[in-house]
Design a protein around this motif. Sequence first.
Motif, PDB file in Angstrom:
ATOM      1  N   HIS A  30       0.833  -1.205   0.000  1.00  0.00           N
ATOM      2  CA  HIS A  30       0.000   0.000   0.000  1.00  0.00           C
ATOM      3  C   HIS A  30       0.869   1.258   0.000  1.00  0.00           C
ATOM      4  N   VAL A  31       1.968   1.214   0.763  1.00  0.00           N
ATOM      5  CA  VAL A  31       2.884   2.356   0.793  1.00  0.00           C
ATOM      6  C   VAL A  31       3.450   2.606  -0.602  1.00  0.00           C
ATOM      7  N   ALA A  32       3.878   1.535  -1.263  1.00  0.00           N
ATOM      8  CA  ALA A  32       4.405   1.672  -2.632  1.00  0.00           C
ATOM      9  C   ALA A  32       3.338   2.233  -3.560  1.00  0.00           C
ATOM     10  N   LEU A  33       2.108   1.803  -3.362  1.00  0.00           N
ATOM     11  CA  LEU A  33       0.986   2.284  -4.161  1.00  0.00           C
ATOM     12  C   LEU A  33       0.831   3.798  -4.010  1.00  0.00           C
ATOM     13  N   TYR A  34       0.872   4.281  -2.780  1.00  0.00           N
ATOM     14  CA  TYR A  34       0.700   5.714  -2.538  1.00  0.00           C
ATOM     15  C   TYR A  34       1.922   6.528  -2.976  1.00  0.00           C
ATOM     16  N   ARG A  35       3.094   5.952  -2.878  1.00  0.00           N
ATOM     17  CA  ARG A  35       4.280   6.661  -3.392  1.00  0.00           C
ATOM     18  C   ARG A  35       4.137   6.885  -4.899  1.00  0.00           C
ATOM     19  N   HIS A  36       3.550   5.921  -5.576  1.00  0.00           N
ATOM     20  CA  HIS A  36       3.333   6.058  -7.026  1.00  0.00           C
ATOM     21  C   HIS A  36       2.240   7.075  -7.324  1.00  0.00           C
ATOM     22  N   MET A  37       1.105   6.973  -6.631  1.00  0.00           N
ATOM     23  CA  MET A  37      -0.033   7.821  -6.964  1.00  0.00           C
ATOM     24  C   MET A  37       0.219   9.288  -6.644  1.00  0.00           C
ATOM     25  N   LEU A  38       1.005   9.550  -5.589  1.00  0.00           N
ATOM     26  CA  LEU A  38       1.203  10.924  -5.135  1.00  0.00           C
ATOM     27  C   LEU A  38       2.617  11.440  -5.416  1.00  0.00           C
ATOM     28  N   LYS A  39       3.318  10.783  -6.312  1.00  0.00           N
ATOM     29  CA  LYS A  39       4.723  11.139  -6.558  1.00  0.00           C
ATOM     30  C   LYS A  39       4.902  12.550  -7.102  1.00  0.00           C
TER      31      LYS A  39
END
Length: 451
Positions: A201-210
Amino acid sequence: MPPSDSERNRFSARARRYASVGTRVGGVAARIAGQRLVGAQGGREGNAVALAAALGGLKGPIMKVAQLLATVPDALPPEYASQLMKLQSEAPPMGWAFVRRRMSAELGPDWQAKFSSFEHQPAAAASLGQVHRATARDGSPLACKLQYPDMQSAVEADLGQLNLLFSLRKRFDPAIDTSEIAVEIAARLREELDYVREAKHVALYRHMLKDDAAVRVPKVWPELSTRRLLTLDWLEGTRMLTHKADSLETRNRLATAMFTAWWLPFSRFGIIHGDPHLGNYTIFAEEGRPAGINLLDYGCIRIFPPSFVGGVVDLYQGLLHGDDARVVHAYETWGFKRLNRDLIDTLNIWARFIYGPLLDDRVRTVADGVKPSDYGRKEAFRVHQALKAKGPVTVPREFVFMDRAAVGLGAVFLHLAAELNFYRLFNEAIENFSLERVAARQADALALAGL
């Protein structure tokens, strides 16, 4: 084949938990039933206090469930929601000897050599685990979230007793069918135990909010993480409520960052953070002034089918343009059953409240002149009275955390007294919206995160 020692231990832990939860909650249920039998009135507040005291004493997952229920509109009567909201999220922390043994089990007997330093006292202790500050070998500050022991057994036992809480709700009135709420909460709570999933999930949010500098997402340290230990960057920050008296410019900046952190992932990827709890984010500073938010916790993440996001946009556009057919289509898409004119009118009361700031093309506060203590009360009362007369209505499970996120964010905007054009913020988020784009973005993001 006889059960192994570990299986017997898990069963024993679960049985003890069943007994503890069942005794405490069952005692309150018996008290309520007795009052109803003799026709006693006016005991709700006392019963609510008793239930909060029982659950607060248990700590662990059942307390987290109670907190969730308190923030889902109309899942519980207001007296109960008010008392459960007072439950502390702090649980008694594990002592250092216990932490040492747990860390050794997760990272091996030489675990301390993998850190430059590891603080003995937790920086935070919550219902499922506690966080310790540490320093990596290269000097990087770390946050190590260590799950309490026997949490899987405790969660399963507590979820088995969740229907007791909902049966309490049903005793008052059956306006809301809470069966799907229970299913949804159970699914999210089980996911929160899996720190491997949370790391994704953390990786997911790093991608979406990069591309958004106003929202910071930590990095996972996989070599220092397991299924029950999650190590992330330590993000330095201050609590949101310490900024309530800051300048309007600052408060607006922080509110805009919160809006982006929740609605951009949802509108473009069909993913939402289901727990906008004040402890799940802090404020970071740049050049000595508050600049944005740190997102700290990724256990409660809801991934929606793109069609659900389409329902949100359809309902918004339907309310904005008076398109009844589009409104009905939205409710059907979400899974509301037995729709008729009266039920749609009732659902629209709440929808117009939730969407109100987004439908109004001007700078305003969320409450727009309504006292914060009264915000939403009139609408909630009207909805409840209508459903009491015409219900019951089953709340679709996917609706639960969507509604919770909207209400939670609204509370943040109320605390900050932010003055923004929410209409423009939302329309920027859904610009060029299409189900195909959401589906494609979501598939790419989930693949990248390994979900």
